[in-house]
Scaffold this motif. Sequence first.
Motif, PDB file in Angstrom:
ATOM      1  N   PRO A  17      -3.209   4.920  -5.090  1.00  0.00           N
ATOM      2  CA  PRO A  17      -1.792   5.026  -5.259  1.00  0.00           C
ATOM      3  C   PRO A  17      -1.280   6.045  -6.168  1.00  0.00           C
ATOM      4  CG  PRO A  17      -2.673   2.709  -6.370  1.00  0.00           C
ATOM      5  CD  PRO A  17      -3.881   3.393  -5.346  1.00  0.00           C
ATOM      6  N   GLU A  29       0.898  -1.236   0.141  1.00  0.00           N
ATOM      7  CA  GLU A  29       0.244  -0.157   0.087  1.00  0.00           C
ATOM      8  C   GLU A  29       0.888   1.183  -0.042  1.00  0.00           C
ATOM      9  OE1 GLU A  29      -2.611  -1.075  -0.550  1.00  0.00           O
ATOM     10  OE2 GLU A  29      -3.731  -2.209   0.811  1.00  0.00           O
ATOM     11  N   GLY A  75      -3.575   1.127  -1.939  1.00  0.00           N
ATOM     12  CA  GLY A  75      -3.566   2.334  -1.159  1.00  0.00           C
ATOM     13  C   GLY A  75      -4.776   1.996  -0.234  1.00  0.00           C
ATOM     14  N   THR A 114       0.138   4.420  -0.126  1.00  0.00           N
ATOM     15  CA  THR A 114      -0.616   5.724   0.694  1.00  0.00           C
ATOM     16  C   THR A 114      -1.730   5.394   1.299  1.00  0.00           C
ATOM     17  OG1 THR A 114      -0.849   7.993   0.455  1.00  0.00           O
ATOM     18  CG2 THR A 114      -1.632   6.769  -1.358  1.00  0.00           C
ATOM     19  N   PRO A 121       1.952   1.566   3.826  1.00  0.00           N
ATOM     20  CA  PRO A 121       2.474   3.196   3.505  1.00  0.00           C
ATOM     21  C   PRO A 121       3.867   3.673   4.481  1.00  0.00           C
ATOM     22  CG  PRO A 121       0.052   3.327   3.263  1.00  0.00           C
ATOM     23  CD  PRO A 121       0.432   2.070   4.149  1.00  0.00           C
TER      24      PRO A 121
END
Length: 382
Positions: free
Chosen positions: A76, A25, A73, A27, A261
């Motif tokens: 992303p 992931e 994410g 973010t 992240p």
Amino acid sequence: MSENPSQLAEQMKSGLDAPICLTWELTYACNLECVHCLSSSGQRDERELTTAEAKAVLDELHALQVFYINIGGGEPMIRRDFFEIIEYSIRLGIGVKFSTNGAFIDAEKARRMAAMEYLDIQISIDGTDAATNDAVRGEGSYATALKAMNHLRDANFGEFKISVVVTRHNVDQLDEFKALADSFGAQLRITRLRPSGRGADSWHELHPTNDQQLQIYKWLLAHGDNVLTGDSFFHLNALGDESLPGLNLCGAGRVVCLIDPIGDVYACPFVIHDEFKAGSVRDQGGFTRVWKQSDLFTELREPQSAGACASCGSYDSCQGGCMAAKFFVGIPLDGPDPECVGGDGEIAMRSASSAAPPRPMMDHSKPPRATPERVPVTLTTR
């Protein structure tokens, strides 16, 4: 002669030298707030890995001979260095499959991605009409996803994926999802709803009923050779003598893991919780040490007890189901899957209901919008 899936699964239970399915992931930032979001995404975490740190992780994965990664994410493509990261991965020979809601795929970006090798794209939707989809993913998200699909088709990207989380509200649309994918020359991918992230709050309302579980099983038997599942539905194998395509096991810490992240490494994308955190890519030894030497992954690779399911004649078919699904509804890890087709999961949830189930450790959801304070106004004449 090639090994059959059951033999391969037995070998994988003891772990591999490198993950064959690594989810990263990039973010927690996201333009949507899907009610079933596994990572409770919304706001960016200021501790997010830098571009240099992300490239260093890719260097490690290359050394481990990881051949592809799943990027997600959040969304992303919000990261300004998104293309820099995926292009670096591809240059190293690590293929990229990334999941997106499509909001940032315009005609120019679609052409740019169509020119890349070893890149696959999954567009996420949860309904074949705006009413069904947008109730889960947010107003306007269905139209946005369709626009992205059209851009990819116009750019001659090829066979992208349409990714669907199956819920009780869209299970009757499985044929329509398949038809939609076919109309774009795409491939349908359906996955199981897990009670993780914001899904912990929506799971009881969204997860398919027992009758719908049987419906999904029969549909996958008929279409599974042309539909991807990520081995999400192996708990349904107890419904009949015929197993669904794919491996029949929980691969957490054995063949799959998650990098979040901020660089923390978890056993599985569906259990972002300290109990399943194996370490961090920022620790000494990086990801390689975590994968090969962490106490958690070593424990998960040991033979697992059948626990409460040992006396069930279907245990060999379903292997006790999904670890994450059990954890977030408060069922012991050696207990039955909460969606056990034999009904044992419902009994186990009633037994566990006296104690509050574990909560996801982090929540990056956007704060609720404040209602503007009413300011009293006095009208006067001049």
